[in-house]
Write a protein that holds these residues in place. Structure first.
Motif, mmCIF file in Angstrom:
data_model
loop_
_atom_site.group_PDB
_atom_site.id
_atom_site.type_symbol
_atom_site.label_atom_id
_atom_site.label_comp_id
_atom_site.label_asym_id
_atom_site.label_seq_id
_atom_site.Cartn_x
_atom_site.Cartn_y
_atom_site.Cartn_z
ATOM 1 N N VAL A 48 7.877 17.091 11.722
ATOM 2 C CA VAL A 48 6.660 17.837 12.043
ATOM 3 C C VAL A 48 6.078 18.528 10.819
ATOM 4 N N ASN A 49 6.557 18.204 9.650
ATOM 5 C CA ASN A 49 6.142 18.940 8.461
ATOM 6 C C ASN A 49 4.686 18.673 8.081
ATOM 7 N N LYS A 50 4.288 17.401 7.965
ATOM 8 C CA LYS A 50 2.929 17.083 7.542
ATOM 9 C C LYS A 50 1.898 17.308 8.634
ATOM 10 N N SER A 51 2.331 17.349 9.885
ATOM 11 C CA SER A 51 1.376 17.440 10.991
ATOM 12 C C SER A 51 0.749 18.821 11.125
ATOM 13 N N HIS A 52 0.941 19.690 10.138
ATOM 14 C CA HIS A 52 0.275 20.985 10.091
ATOM 15 C C HIS A 52 -0.970 20.928 9.215
ATOM 16 N N ALA A 53 -1.144 19.850 8.475
ATOM 17 C CA ALA A 53 -2.216 19.768 7.478
ATOM 18 C C ALA A 53 -3.159 18.615 7.788
ATOM 19 N N ALA A 54 -4.355 18.685 7.209
ATOM 20 C CA ALA A 54 -5.355 17.629 7.351
ATOM 21 C C ALA A 54 -5.666 17.078 5.970
ATOM 22 N N MET A 55 -5.684 15.782 5.840
ATOM 23 C CA MET A 55 -5.942 15.147 4.551
ATOM 24 C C MET A 55 -7.385 14.658 4.488
ATOM 25 N N ALA A 56 -8.125 15.119 3.484
ATOM 26 C CA ALA A 56 -9.488 14.650 3.287
ATOM 27 C C ALA A 56 -9.476 13.299 2.576
ATOM 28 N N LEU A 57 -10.430 12.468 2.919
ATOM 29 C CA LEU A 57 -10.564 11.176 2.258
ATOM 30 C C LEU A 57 -11.191 11.356 0.880
ATOM 31 N N PRO A 58 -11.156 10.340 0.037
ATOM 32 C CA PRO A 58 -11.690 10.474 -1.324
ATOM 33 C C PRO A 58 -13.161 10.857 -1.400
ATOM 34 N N GLY A 70 -14.372 13.292 0.065
ATOM 35 C CA GLY A 70 -14.414 14.745 0.113
ATOM 36 C C GLY A 70 -15.238 15.300 1.249
ATOM 37 N N VAL A 71 -15.599 14.449 2.208
ATOM 38 C CA VAL A 71 -16.464 14.865 3.315
ATOM 39 C C VAL A 71 -15.782 14.664 4.660
ATOM 40 N N ASN A 72 -14.956 13.658 4.772
ATOM 41 C CA ASN A 72 -14.337 13.296 6.043
ATOM 42 C C ASN A 72 -12.820 13.444 5.983
ATOM 43 N N LEU A 73 -12.221 13.614 7.154
ATOM 44 C CA LEU A 73 -10.770 13.668 7.254
ATOM 45 C C LEU A 73 -10.197 12.276 7.462
ATOM 46 N N ASP A 74 -8.914 12.140 7.130
ATOM 47 C CA ASP A 74 -8.181 10.895 7.312
ATOM 48 C C ASP A 74 -7.728 10.801 8.765
ATOM 49 N N SER A 125 -3.653 8.416 9.579
ATOM 50 C CA SER A 125 -2.267 8.801 9.280
ATOM 51 C C SER A 125 -1.596 9.380 10.515
ATOM 52 N N GLY A 126 -1.543 8.596 11.569
ATOM 53 C CA GLY A 126 -0.997 9.093 12.824
ATOM 54 C C GLY A 126 0.456 8.747 13.061
ATOM 55 N N ASP A 127 1.125 8.182 12.058
ATOM 56 C CA ASP A 127 2.544 7.894 12.201
ATOM 57 C C ASP A 127 3.316 9.213 12.224
ATOM 58 N N PRO A 128 4.600 9.202 12.588
ATOM 59 C CA PRO A 128 5.345 10.459 12.692
ATOM 60 C C PRO A 128 5.323 11.319 11.442
ATOM 61 N N ALA A 129 5.138 10.709 10.281
ATOM 62 C CA ALA A 129 5.082 11.492 9.042
ATOM 63 C C ALA A 129 3.646 11.753 8.607
ATOM 64 N N GLY A 130 2.667 11.406 9.470
ATOM 65 C CA GLY A 130 1.266 11.495 9.097
ATOM 66 C C GLY A 130 0.683 12.880 9.241
ATOM 67 N N TYR A 131 -0.636 12.974 9.004
ATOM 68 C CA TYR A 131 -1.316 14.254 9.008
ATOM 69 C C TYR A 131 -1.912 14.554 10.381
ATOM 70 N N VAL A 132 -2.425 15.773 10.522
ATOM 71 C CA VAL A 132 -2.669 16.338 11.839
ATOM 72 C C VAL A 132 -3.717 15.565 12.643
ATOM 73 N N MET A 133 -4.794 15.116 12.027
ATOM 74 C CA MET A 133 -5.817 14.449 12.816
ATOM 75 C C MET A 133 -5.292 13.157 13.428
ATOM 76 N N GLY A 134 -4.453 12.440 12.704
ATOM 77 C CA GLY A 134 -3.838 11.250 13.275
ATOM 78 C C GLY A 134 -2.989 11.580 14.491
ATOM 79 N N SER A 148 -6.698 26.673 4.213
ATOM 80 C CA SER A 148 -5.782 26.139 3.207
ATOM 81 C C SER A 148 -5.042 24.893 3.679
ATOM 82 N N HIS A 149 -5.370 24.402 4.872
ATOM 83 C CA HIS A 149 -4.651 23.251 5.413
ATOM 84 C C HIS A 149 -5.395 21.945 5.265
ATOM 85 N N VAL A 150 -6.534 21.962 4.592
ATOM 86 C CA VAL A 150 -7.203 20.719 4.235
ATOM 87 C C VAL A 150 -6.793 20.371 2.806
ATOM 88 N N LEU A 151 -6.194 19.215 2.656
ATOM 89 C CA LEU A 151 -5.709 18.775 1.350
ATOM 90 C C LEU A 151 -6.696 17.772 0.771
#
Length: 279
Positions: free
Chosen positions: A74-84, A86-90, A93-102, A142-145
């Motif tokens: 559950v470590n990464k599922s606290h954060a959201a990863m922005a796409l290159p 810089g406007v949209n989220l990823d 990444s919805g696999d068990p190690a993925g980010y929150v939006m997935g 601070s949770h958008v990377l």
């Protein structure tokens, strides 16, 4: 009450706690979940109580507790990863190690459109516990990377507090509530923050997850602009403190209203589109 509000605003930038940084802090997570509960439909509130046997606010920091126990899934599922861009989220990444939006996309696919009725109660309960934490978390500034090509890493975005080094992540995580420092209950903090007109609440809750993702990235951009690299938070002028306050309060209400909307939608046997071309 007025004195308490003044104390809250003045402490938004007081980050002197020696506690380890935890997303939004336990008190803030509980307060946001409490706000969400106030915007649940009667049916959704009843079903939440059935599955949880408790309140959303009670479980608001469950995922942080597991992180501290090194439950790394559950470590990464606290954060959201922005796409290159810089406007949209990823969203991929919805696999068990993925980010929150997935994870949210996967949860809605599993529970929405009445599918929760075919799942064991224990599974529905766990999904609600998870969402009670990570839906607000993905709105934490601070949770958008961002990719390095868009913004330098948070580690290099160094802030200061009376000349002492202060992490960007730690600053924003502790802005909303100071457990043990501000003597407020969940209800009191909600009374301060939850004052948004109904029309604006409806706007925040409307649209697709992709629309939400763009809002979240924009909010994170505002947080970077509010406290540029090298800022000493102990000496910020009043207008900068107000800018921080606006970002934090916007993040809190967006997280609360959208958490409520996700739960209301699930228990109305409906779903939220992932993007505007996927109804």
């Amino acid at each position: 009450m007025r004195n308490k509000i003044i104390i809250l605003l003045s402490m938004l930038v007081a980050v002197l706690s020696v506690q380890s940084a935890k997303a939004w802090h336990n008190f803030a997570h509980g307060s946001i979940a409490y706000m969400a509960e106030q915007h649940l439909t009667p049916e959704a509130r009843e079903k939440c109580r059935y599955y949880l046997r408790h309140t959303l606010s009670h479980y608001a920091s469950w995922m942080d507790a597991w992180r501290l126990e090194r439950f790394e899934v559950v470590n990464k599922s606290h954060a959201a990863m922005a796409l290159p861009d810089g406007v949209n989220l990823d969203f991929e990444s919805g696999d068990p190690a993925g980010y929150v939006m997935g994870h949210l996309v996967n949860a809605l696919a599993e529970l929405g459109d009445g599918k929760y009725k075919n799942l064991p109660d224990s599974v529905v309960r766990q999904r609600l516990i998870n969402m009670a934490h990570y839906v607000p978390d993905m709105h934490c500034p601070s949770h958008v990377l961002f990719p390095e090509s868009v913004h330098p890493s948070q580690k290099s975005h160094r802030l200061y507090d009376n000349g002492k080094k202060l992490g960007y992540h730690r600053f924003w995580d502790h802005c909303l509530g100071r457990e043990g420092r501000i003597k407020l209950h969940y209800e009191e903090l909600a009374a301060v923050v939850d004052r948004v007109p109904k029309k604006r609440v409806a706007e925040i809750q409307s649209g697709s997850l992709e629309d939400w993702g763009r809002d979240i990235v924009e909010l994170a951009q505002r947080s970077i602009e509010a406290v540029p690299k090298g800022t000493d938070v102990a000496t910020m002028p009043a207008e900068q403190v107000e800018a921080v306050r606006e970002v934090v309060f916007d993040a809190a209400v967006m997280g609360a209203y959208r958490l409520a909307h996700v739960i209301n939608t699930i228990f109305a046997d409906k779903n939220i589109p992932v993007s505007n071309d996927k109804k």
